[in-house]
Motif scaffolding. Structure first.
Motif, mmCIF file in Angstrom:
data_model
loop_
_atom_site.group_PDB
_atom_site.id
_atom_site.type_symbol
_atom_site.label_atom_id
_atom_site.label_comp_id
_atom_site.label_asym_id
_atom_site.label_seq_id
_atom_site.Cartn_x
_atom_site.Cartn_y
_atom_site.Cartn_z
ATOM 1 N N GLU A 114 0.628 -1.354 0.114
ATOM 2 C CA GLU A 114 -0.037 -0.146 0.024
ATOM 3 C C GLU A 114 0.912 1.315 0.108
ATOM 4 O OE1 GLU A 114 -3.955 1.616 2.211
ATOM 5 O OE2 GLU A 114 -2.552 0.300 3.466
ATOM 6 N N ALA A 115 2.011 1.147 0.637
ATOM 7 C CA ALA A 115 2.722 2.248 0.626
ATOM 8 C C ALA A 115 3.929 2.491 -0.343
ATOM 9 C CB ALA A 115 4.030 2.434 2.209
ATOM 10 N N GLY A 116 3.672 1.480 -1.349
ATOM 11 C CA GLY A 116 4.588 1.467 -2.473
ATOM 12 C C GLY A 116 5.998 1.210 -2.276
ATOM 13 N N ASN A 117 6.291 0.519 -1.129
ATOM 14 C CA ASN A 117 7.710 0.228 -0.787
ATOM 15 C C ASN A 117 8.077 -1.262 -1.271
ATOM 16 O OD1 ASN A 117 10.093 -0.341 0.413
ATOM 17 N ND2 ASN A 117 9.633 0.953 2.309
ATOM 18 N N GLY A 118 8.435 -1.101 -2.458
ATOM 19 C CA GLY A 118 8.796 -2.634 -2.996
ATOM 20 C C GLY A 118 9.929 -3.475 -2.098
ATOM 21 N N ARG A 119 10.991 -2.830 -1.692
ATOM 22 C CA ARG A 119 11.846 -3.424 -1.004
ATOM 23 C C ARG A 119 11.221 -3.958 0.179
ATOM 24 N NH1 ARG A 119 17.519 -0.828 -0.445
ATOM 25 N NH2 ARG A 119 17.273 -0.969 -2.849
ATOM 26 N N ALA A 120 10.476 -3.043 0.965
ATOM 27 C CA ALA A 120 9.958 -3.478 2.222
ATOM 28 C C ALA A 120 8.830 -4.837 2.096
ATOM 29 C CB ALA A 120 9.041 -2.416 3.000
ATOM 30 N N ALA A 121 8.188 -4.591 0.914
ATOM 31 C CA ALA A 121 7.136 -5.805 0.552
ATOM 32 C C ALA A 121 7.690 -7.134 0.503
ATOM 33 C CB ALA A 121 6.484 -5.350 -0.650
ATOM 34 N N GLU A 122 8.893 -6.980 -0.090
ATOM 35 C CA GLU A 122 9.860 -8.129 -0.626
ATOM 36 C C GLU A 122 10.204 -8.783 0.427
ATOM 37 O OE1 GLU A 122 13.123 -10.104 -3.679
ATOM 38 O OE2 GLU A 122 12.988 -7.729 -3.301
ATOM 39 N N ARG A 123 10.635 -7.966 1.440
ATOM 40 C CA ARG A 123 11.146 -8.618 2.709
ATOM 41 C C ARG A 123 10.390 -9.103 3.398
ATOM 42 N NH1 ARG A 123 14.423 -3.912 3.062
ATOM 43 N NH2 ARG A 123 12.759 -2.809 4.482
ATOM 44 N N ALA A 124 9.053 -8.453 3.673
ATOM 45 C CA ALA A 124 8.021 -8.905 4.392
ATOM 46 C C ALA A 124 7.399 -10.305 3.727
ATOM 47 C CB ALA A 124 6.584 -7.743 4.649
ATOM 48 N N MET A 125 7.172 -10.355 2.478
ATOM 49 C CA MET A 125 6.756 -11.641 2.026
ATOM 50 C C MET A 125 7.603 -12.776 2.171
ATOM 51 S SD MET A 125 4.341 -13.388 0.512
ATOM 52 C CE MET A 125 3.049 -12.246 -0.536
ATOM 53 N N ASP A 126 8.932 -12.542 2.099
ATOM 54 C CA ASP A 126 10.033 -13.369 2.356
ATOM 55 C C ASP A 126 9.882 -13.933 3.625
ATOM 56 O OD1 ASP A 126 12.209 -14.924 1.208
ATOM 57 O OD2 ASP A 126 13.295 -13.740 2.789
#
Length: 241
Positions: free
Chosen positions: A206-218
């Motif tokens: 939602e925040a558009g933070n790709g790096r954080a989204a990848e880490r969270a999904m990982d």
């Protein structure tokens, strides 16, 4: 001449309308978007949904009945219902262990970068769909309902990428791991953990933070991987008793 001898092409088989309808319903059942024991929409509604005549729907239902995926019930409260699994989940999980191991590794390679791309391409309606799935999980009053919304969330994340192959792979992963996921714990503690992990993924998207989204999904996939491997080990031990 040698090249011609090496070629092994398969003939093309064009799906007919009723086969296409049956395949679409089959995928929904495999994804647990329609739970065992749940009724399908009436024939008239399905005909409208697919844009075909009722004979086509009837023919598709006969295919699904032949595969023991649905059953027709007559009388009051009748209709077409998704069949309860005939084969025990534990036996299926044990038999497919090697395939499940590969799918777990494949999921770890696919879903984190998918979440990163989703954060970069998401639109408001994508986030709305993700939030709806999260609410559905929080309000679910049965495990099949919880699993349905869990699947909806992961498919919504893939859909946010605007990439057809990634959406297809997300569906294939969910279908392949469906049996093992059904055996995951149903405790409030487990659900709370999953919901925290999901919230971290959706918030980053939602925040558009790709790096954080990848880490969270990982982190989420790694957590699920440990649980799935534990389930597979427990299933194997139980089958040996």
């Amino acid at each position: 001449m040698a090249a011609e001898a090496a070629l092994r092409f398969e003939p093309i088989h064009q799906l007919r309308a009723h086969e296409y309808v049956a395949e679409q319903i089959r995928r929904h059942i495999a994804l647990r978007l329609v739970a065992p024991g749940e009724s399908l929409p009436p024939e008239r509604e399905l005909a409208v949904m697919f844009g075909v005549g009722r004979p086509t729907i009837q023919h598709a239902m006969r295919l699904l009945e032949a595969d023991s995926m649905v059953e027709a019930r007559r009388g009051r409260g009748g209709g077409t219902f998704v069949s309860e699994p005939v084969e025990e989940l534990i036996e299926r999980v044990v038999r497919r262990r090697a395939d499940l191991e590969e799918l777990i590794v494949y999921r770890g390679a696919i879903e984190p970068p998918t979440a990163r791309l989703a954060a970069e391409t998401r639109r408001k309606r994508d986030v709305t769909a993700m939030r709806a799935a999260l609410r559905g999980m929080a309000l679910a009053d049965s495990e099949p309902d919880y699993m349905r919304h869990d699947t909806e969330l992961h498919l919504a994340i893939a859909a946010a990428t605007r990439n057809g192959p990634l959406v297809l792979q997300a569906e294939e992963i969910r279908m392949g791991l469906s049996d093992a996921m059904t055996l995951l714990p149903e405790s409030e503690r487990w659900h709370a953990r999953i919901e925290r992990e999901h919230e971290a993924v959706v918030s980053a998207i939602e925040a558009g933070n790709g790096r954080a989204a990848e880490r969270a999904m990982d982190a989420h996939v790694e957590s699920s991987e440990r649980a799935l491997r534990a389930v597979m080990t427990a299933a194997r031990r139980q089958s040996l008793r």
